[in-house]
Design an enzyme around this catalytic site. Structure first.
Site, mmCIF file in Angstrom:
data_model
loop_
_atom_site.group_PDB
_atom_site.id
_atom_site.type_symbol
_atom_site.label_atom_id
_atom_site.label_comp_id
_atom_site.label_asym_id
_atom_site.label_seq_id
_atom_site.Cartn_x
_atom_site.Cartn_y
_atom_site.Cartn_z
ATOM 1 C CD GLU A 199 -12.049 -10.972 -3.673
ATOM 2 O OE1 GLU A 199 -12.160 -12.138 -3.495
ATOM 3 O OE2 GLU A 199 -11.012 -10.407 -3.958
ATOM 4 C CG HIS A 206 -6.609 -10.965 -7.017
ATOM 5 N ND1 HIS A 206 -6.069 -10.466 -8.517
ATOM 6 C CD2 HIS A 206 -6.966 -12.263 -7.487
ATOM 7 C CE1 HIS A 206 -6.035 -11.725 -9.167
ATOM 8 N NE2 HIS A 206 -6.673 -12.674 -8.738
ATOM 9 C CB SER A 244 -6.005 -1.688 -2.758
ATOM 10 O OG SER A 244 -6.738 -3.121 -2.896
ATOM 11 C CG HIS A 303 -2.072 -1.070 1.092
ATOM 12 N ND1 HIS A 303 -2.661 -1.680 2.179
ATOM 13 C CD2 HIS A 303 -2.610 -1.656 -0.089
ATOM 14 C CE1 HIS A 303 -3.405 -2.466 1.671
ATOM 15 N NE2 HIS A 303 -3.525 -2.470 0.360
ATOM 16 C CG ASP A 362 -10.271 -15.134 -12.781
ATOM 17 O OD1 ASP A 362 -9.458 -14.717 -11.767
ATOM 18 O OD2 ASP A 362 -9.885 -15.754 -13.686
ATOM 19 N N GLY A 363 -10.492 -11.831 -11.381
ATOM 20 C CA GLY A 363 -9.887 -10.665 -11.892
ATOM 21 C C GLY A 363 -8.811 -10.952 -13.017
ATOM 22 C CG ASP A 395 -3.450 -7.392 -4.296
ATOM 23 O OD1 ASP A 395 -4.326 -7.544 -5.170
ATOM 24 O OD2 ASP A 395 -3.588 -6.898 -2.989
#
Length: 280
Positions: free
Chosen positions: A118, A42, A100, A19, A143-144, A164
């Site tokens: 997500e 994600h 995030s 971050h 699914d990202g 991530d």
């Protein structure tokens, strides 16, 4: 397999590093007049209660954000990050940790876009409770990795991708590389921020080198090692962040704060960091 819940790890040393980098990247993007899109592949739950049963189970935040929360000597880049974490805790007590999505929303300007993905049903439910969707912010339970294809290039031709995954499955390492290669073919000028864990797994050891091979232009790699593996040789000893097409200011910002962060978060005498970059 969707067993991973980030609430158990929120605010740990890996979150601090990830971050810290993300905040600097977004602040740089926001320093230009033209809007940009942030794609978070994600997203997780968006925000976390540090006194929840999940966070308290391992108390990982105690070796992360808690160690620097009250620091009065933080370098500028760390101070920027801490300012946002404090804003997420208006009562002045460290009770909540912003993921995030929350950090991003605090930095986005009117006209910027946020796309949150997500797949985990419980995390997505929490994300919807923590995030107000609209024209600027959109979220989807997909699914990202797959969703990224439809997000680049953004219409404004300025964008950041944060990738991530949990790396709970070893296949995540290959998916990161494949997704990046595809995205770079579509949007070579984008800024790509990839977080990875430092664990006793060959894929973790090799990922930085593999990411370098995907970068068509410049890249930056920062890694923080804060603890030793357990008696069996396992455990999250640290983490790394790899940035493709990094802001030109990022290397100097991290060079000024990584020694301080290593000293604050290190849990053994051999705690160390690595900072390297390649510019074209």
């Amino acid at each position: 397999m969707l067993a991973y819940r980030h609430a158990f790890h929120a605010g740990n040393h890996a979150d601090v590093l990830k971050h810290l980098v993300l905040v600097q990247v977004l602040q740089y993007m926001a320093s230009k007049d033209k809007p940009f899109r942030l794609i978070d592949t994600h997203a997780g739950g968006g925000g976390y209660a540090l006194h929840s049963s999940q966070s308290q189970k391992k108390g990982e935040y105690l070796q992360g954000i808690s160690r620097i929360w009250g620091a009065g000597d933080a370098p500028p880049a760390v101070a920027d990050y801490l300012r946002l974490v404090r804003r997420f805790n208006p009562d002045g007590q460290l009770n909540l940790y912003p993921g995030s999505p929350a950090l991003s929303q605090m930095l986005l300007r009117r006209g910027d876009q946020l796309r949150l993905f997500e797949l985990h049903p419980t995390e997505f439910k929490i994300l919807t409770e923590n995030t107000r969707p609209g024209r600027q912010v959109q979220l989807a339970q997909v699914d990202g990795f797959a969703a990224l294809r439809g997000q680049v290039p953004p219409s404004m031709r300025r964008g950041v991708v944060l990738m991530d995954p949990s790396y709970e499955l070893v296949s995540d390492y290959a998916k990161v590389i494949d997704s990046l290669r595809d995205a770079l073919q579509r949007f070579a000028e984008g800024v790509y921020v990839v977080w990875y864990p430092q664990v006793s797994r060959v894929e973790s050891i090799q990922i930085a080198r593999r990411l370098q091979a995907t970068a068509p232009k410049g890249w930056l790699h920062v890694r923080l090692n804060v603890q030793q593996p357990d008696a069996q040789g396992f455990g999250l000893t640290g983490s790394g962040v790899f940035v493709i097409n990094p802001p030109y200011t990022l290397h100097a910002q991290l060079a000024a704060c990584m020694p301080w962060l290593t000293q604050k978060l290190g849990q053994f005498e051999g705690a160390n960091h690595l900072l390297e970059h390649h510019a074209v």
